[in-house]
Design a protein around this motif. Structure first.
Motif, PDB file in Angstrom:
ATOM      1  N   MET A  53       0.846  -1.193   0.000  1.00  0.00           N
ATOM      2  CA  MET A  53       0.000   0.000   0.000  1.00  0.00           C
ATOM      3  C   MET A  53       0.881   1.243   0.000  1.00  0.00           C
ATOM      4  O   MET A  53       1.837   1.324   0.744  1.00  0.00           O
ATOM      5  CB  MET A  53      -0.893  -0.027   1.245  1.00  0.00           C
ATOM      6  CG  MET A  53      -1.628   1.254   1.547  1.00  0.00           C
ATOM      7  SD  MET A  53      -3.376   0.985   1.318  1.00  0.00           S
ATOM      8  CE  MET A  53      -3.974   2.623   1.141  1.00  0.00           C
ATOM      9  N   ASP A  54       0.539   2.195  -0.834  1.00  0.00           N
ATOM     10  CA  ASP A  54       1.284   3.445  -0.857  1.00  0.00           C
ATOM     11  C   ASP A  54       0.982   4.260   0.393  1.00  0.00           C
ATOM     12  O   ASP A  54      -0.166   4.339   0.831  1.00  0.00           O
ATOM     13  CB  ASP A  54       0.899   4.271  -2.090  1.00  0.00           C
ATOM     14  CG  ASP A  54       1.461   3.682  -3.374  1.00  0.00           C
ATOM     15  OD1 ASP A  54       2.473   2.953  -3.301  1.00  0.00           O
ATOM     16  OD2 ASP A  54       0.884   3.948  -4.439  1.00  0.00           O
ATOM     17  N   THR A  55       2.014   4.871   0.939  1.00  0.00           N
ATOM     18  CA  THR A  55       1.854   5.772   2.072  1.00  0.00           C
ATOM     19  C   THR A  55       1.458   7.137   1.514  1.00  0.00           C
ATOM     20  O   THR A  55       2.225   7.709   0.737  1.00  0.00           O
ATOM     21  CB  THR A  55       3.179   5.862   2.861  1.00  0.00           C
ATOM     22  OG1 THR A  55       3.573   4.531   3.244  1.00  0.00           O
ATOM     23  CG2 THR A  55       3.025   6.718   4.087  1.00  0.00           C
ATOM     24  N   PRO A  56       0.285   7.669   1.868  1.00  0.00           N
ATOM     25  CA  PRO A  56      -0.130   8.963   1.312  1.00  0.00           C
ATOM     26  C   PRO A  56       0.898  10.068   1.579  1.00  0.00           C
ATOM     27  O   PRO A  56       1.297  10.290   2.723  1.00  0.00           O
ATOM     28  CB  PRO A  56      -1.456   9.241   2.022  1.00  0.00           C
ATOM     29  CG  PRO A  56      -1.989   7.882   2.353  1.00  0.00           C
ATOM     30  CD  PRO A  56      -0.760   7.075   2.697  1.00  0.00           C
ATOM     31  N   LYS A  57       1.313  10.727   0.507  1.00  0.00           N
ATOM     32  CA  LYS A  57       2.384  11.732   0.583  1.00  0.00           C
ATOM     33  C   LYS A  57       1.959  13.008   1.290  1.00  0.00           C
ATOM     34  O   LYS A  57       2.789  13.718   1.837  1.00  0.00           O
ATOM     35  CB  LYS A  57       2.885  12.087  -0.826  1.00  0.00           C
ATOM     36  CG  LYS A  57       3.359  10.893  -1.634  1.00  0.00           C
ATOM     37  CD  LYS A  57       4.658  10.324  -1.122  1.00  0.00           C
ATOM     38  CE  LYS A  57       5.171   9.189  -1.978  1.00  0.00           C
ATOM     39  NZ  LYS A  57       5.302   7.936  -1.269  1.00  0.00           N
TER      40      LYS A  57
ATOM     41  N   LEU B 289       6.868  15.818  12.972  1.00  0.00           N
ATOM     42  CA  LEU B 289       6.393  14.565  12.394  1.00  0.00           C
ATOM     43  C   LEU B 289       7.118  14.258  11.093  1.00  0.00           C
ATOM     44  O   LEU B 289       7.694  15.129  10.457  1.00  0.00           O
ATOM     45  CB  LEU B 289       4.879  14.639  12.166  1.00  0.00           C
ATOM     46  CG  LEU B 289       4.058  14.857  13.435  1.00  0.00           C
ATOM     47  CD1 LEU B 289       2.590  15.045  13.091  1.00  0.00           C
ATOM     48  CD2 LEU B 289       4.241  13.702  14.403  1.00  0.00           C
ATOM     49  N   MET B 290       7.077  12.990  10.694  1.00  0.00           N
ATOM     50  CA  MET B 290       7.806  12.522   9.508  1.00  0.00           C
ATOM     51  C   MET B 290       7.011  12.709   8.222  1.00  0.00           C
ATOM     52  O   MET B 290       5.787  12.646   8.234  1.00  0.00           O
ATOM     53  CB  MET B 290       8.114  11.027   9.655  1.00  0.00           C
ATOM     54  CG  MET B 290       9.112  10.698  10.726  1.00  0.00           C
ATOM     55  SD  MET B 290       9.401   8.906  10.797  1.00  0.00           S
ATOM     56  CE  MET B 290       8.068   8.430  11.892  1.00  0.00           C
ATOM     57  N   SER B 291       7.760  12.844   7.143  1.00  0.00           N
ATOM     58  CA  SER B 291       7.159  12.801   5.812  1.00  0.00           C
ATOM     59  C   SER B 291       6.847  11.338   5.487  1.00  0.00           C
ATOM     60  O   SER B 291       7.320  10.419   6.162  1.00  0.00           O
ATOM     61  CB  SER B 291       8.140  13.346   4.783  1.00  0.00           C
ATOM     62  OG  SER B 291       9.263  12.467   4.687  1.00  0.00           O
ATOM     63  N   ALA B 292       6.075  11.122   4.428  1.00  0.00           N
ATOM     64  CA  ALA B 292       5.760   9.755   3.994  1.00  0.00           C
ATOM     65  C   ALA B 292       7.050   9.000   3.669  1.00  0.00           C
ATOM     66  O   ALA B 292       7.195   7.824   4.016  1.00  0.00           O
ATOM     67  CB  ALA B 292       4.835   9.793   2.782  1.00  0.00           C
ATOM     68  N   GLU B 293       7.991   9.677   3.022  1.00  0.00           N
ATOM     69  CA  GLU B 293       9.255   9.036   2.655  1.00  0.00           C
ATOM     70  C   GLU B 293      10.026   8.581   3.893  1.00  0.00           C
ATOM     71  O   GLU B 293      10.522   7.454   3.955  1.00  0.00           O
ATOM     72  CB  GLU B 293      10.096  10.030   1.839  1.00  0.00           C
ATOM     73  CG  GLU B 293      11.388   9.460   1.313  1.00  0.00           C
ATOM     74  CD  GLU B 293      12.179  10.489   0.507  1.00  0.00           C
ATOM     75  OE1 GLU B 293      13.408  10.460   0.621  1.00  0.00           O
ATOM     76  OE2 GLU B 293      11.565  11.303  -0.204  1.00  0.00           O
ATOM     77  N   ASP B 294      10.105   9.462   4.904  1.00  0.00           N
ATOM     78  CA  ASP B 294      10.814   9.105   6.131  1.00  0.00           C
ATOM     79  C   ASP B 294      10.098   7.984   6.890  1.00  0.00           C
ATOM     80  O   ASP B 294      10.721   7.093   7.464  1.00  0.00           O
ATOM     81  CB  ASP B 294      10.963  10.328   7.044  1.00  0.00           C
ATOM     82  CG  ASP B 294      11.943  11.345   6.477  1.00  0.00           C
ATOM     83  OD1 ASP B 294      12.780  10.977   5.633  1.00  0.00           O
ATOM     84  OD2 ASP B 294      11.853  12.525   6.875  1.00  0.00           O
ATOM     85  N   TYR B 295       8.748   8.016   6.888  1.00  0.00           N
ATOM     86  CA  TYR B 295       7.981   6.973   7.554  1.00  0.00           C
ATOM     87  C   TYR B 295       8.224   5.626   6.879  1.00  0.00           C
ATOM     88  O   TYR B 295       8.438   4.611   7.545  1.00  0.00           O
ATOM     89  CB  TYR B 295       6.491   7.328   7.575  1.00  0.00           C
ATOM     90  CG  TYR B 295       5.663   6.264   8.268  1.00  0.00           C
ATOM     91  CD1 TYR B 295       5.664   6.177   9.657  1.00  0.00           C
ATOM     92  CD2 TYR B 295       4.916   5.350   7.557  1.00  0.00           C
ATOM     93  CE1 TYR B 295       4.927   5.193  10.300  1.00  0.00           C
ATOM     94  CE2 TYR B 295       4.177   4.370   8.200  1.00  0.00           C
ATOM     95  CZ  TYR B 295       4.186   4.294   9.574  1.00  0.00           C
ATOM     96  OH  TYR B 295       3.473   3.307  10.211  1.00  0.00           O
ATOM     97  N   ASP B 296       8.210   5.620   5.554  1.00  0.00           N
ATOM     98  CA  ASP B 296       8.475   4.371   4.808  1.00  0.00           C
ATOM     99  C   ASP B 296       9.854   3.812   5.148  1.00  0.00           C
ATOM    100  O   ASP B 296      10.017   2.613   5.335  1.00  0.00           O
ATOM    101  CB  ASP B 296       8.353   4.594   3.301  1.00  0.00           C
ATOM    102  CG  ASP B 296       6.904   4.694   2.840  1.00  0.00           C
ATOM    103  OD1 ASP B 296       5.997   4.276   3.592  1.00  0.00           O
ATOM    104  OD2 ASP B 296       6.690   5.184   1.715  1.00  0.00           O
ATOM    105  N   LYS B 297      10.845   4.691   5.238  1.00  0.00           N
ATOM    106  CA  LYS B 297      12.202   4.240   5.599  1.00  0.00           C
ATOM    107  C   LYS B 297      12.195   3.594   6.984  1.00  0.00           C
ATOM    108  O   LYS B 297      12.807   2.547   7.193  1.00  0.00           O
ATOM    109  CB  LYS B 297      13.178   5.419   5.594  1.00  0.00           C
ATOM    110  CG  LYS B 297      13.603   5.861   4.220  1.00  0.00           C
ATOM    111  CD  LYS B 297      14.579   7.025   4.315  1.00  0.00           C
ATOM    112  CE  LYS B 297      14.812   7.658   2.969  1.00  0.00           C
ATOM    113  NZ  LYS B 297      15.521   8.941   3.078  1.00  0.00           N
ATOM    114  N   MET B 298      11.493   4.225   7.936  1.00  0.00           N
ATOM    115  CA  MET B 298      11.453   3.702   9.297  1.00  0.00           C
ATOM    116  C   MET B 298      10.792   2.315   9.333  1.00  0.00           C
ATOM    117  O   MET B 298      11.278   1.408  10.013  1.00  0.00           O
ATOM    118  CB  MET B 298      10.681   4.643  10.206  1.00  0.00           C
ATOM    119  CG  MET B 298      10.627   4.173  11.656  1.00  0.00           C
ATOM    120  SD  MET B 298       9.505   5.116  12.696  1.00  0.00           S
ATOM    121  CE  MET B 298       7.939   4.314  12.336  1.00  0.00           C
ATOM    122  N   THR B 299       9.709   2.137   8.594  1.00  0.00           N
ATOM    123  CA  THR B 299       8.975   0.870   8.663  1.00  0.00           C
ATOM    124  C   THR B 299       9.650  -0.248   7.865  1.00  0.00           C
ATOM    125  O   THR B 299       9.313  -1.415   8.027  1.00  0.00           O
ATOM    126  CB  THR B 299       7.520   1.032   8.181  1.00  0.00           C
ATOM    127  OG1 THR B 299       7.508   1.524   6.852  1.00  0.00           O
ATOM    128  CG2 THR B 299       6.755   1.960   9.101  1.00  0.00           C
TER     129      THR B 299
END
Length: 126
Positions: free
Chosen positions: A1-5, A114-124
């Motif tokens: 699933m794409d993380t909403p940007k 808070l994190m951007s979608a890109e940073d959140y994806d990296k974390m997960t």
């Protein structure tokens, strides 16, 4: 699933959507997929104050009960009552139907932490 940007994300897997100053909050696709089937959602009442980093409710799945942590501080101005009767929305539609609360923030600068979608994806993905 794409993380909403367009959303911001907390390390505790909550998402935040800025809606002209008020902030809509829910949990991420990643969080609900880790929890499994959601069977109950406990949320605060309208008018309650929440504090960044503190619990504002919980979600119960077939596996566990997980606390919800406030990504920002503020006053709850709206609660998604639909989740009381339809907790499965958290699994089916975490970014649309399963928003949890809307908050009038007391400090809009907390959004910057808070994190951007890109940073959140990296974390997960670590």
């Amino acid at each position: 699933m794409d993380t909403p940007k367009e959303l911001r994300y907390s390390k505790e897997h909550e998402w935040v959507k800025d809606e002209n100053g008020n902030l809509r909050i829910g949990i991420t696709y990643f969080a609900q997929s880790e929890l499994g089937d959601i069977v109950f959602v406990e949320l605060p009442e309208e008018g309650d104050d929440i504090t960044v980093g503190e619990s504002f409710g919980s979600v119960e799945s077939v596996k566990t009960v997980s606390e919800l942590y406030a990504p920002v501080s503020g006053k709850v101005v709206e609660v998604n009552e639909e989740l009381e009767d339809n907790p499965e929305y958290v699994n089916e539609s975490p970014y649309e139907q399963a928003w949890m609360i809307v908050v009038e923030p007391t400090d809009a600068s907390e959004l910057d932490a808070l994190m951007s979608a890109e940073d959140y994806d990296k974390m997960t993905q670590e």
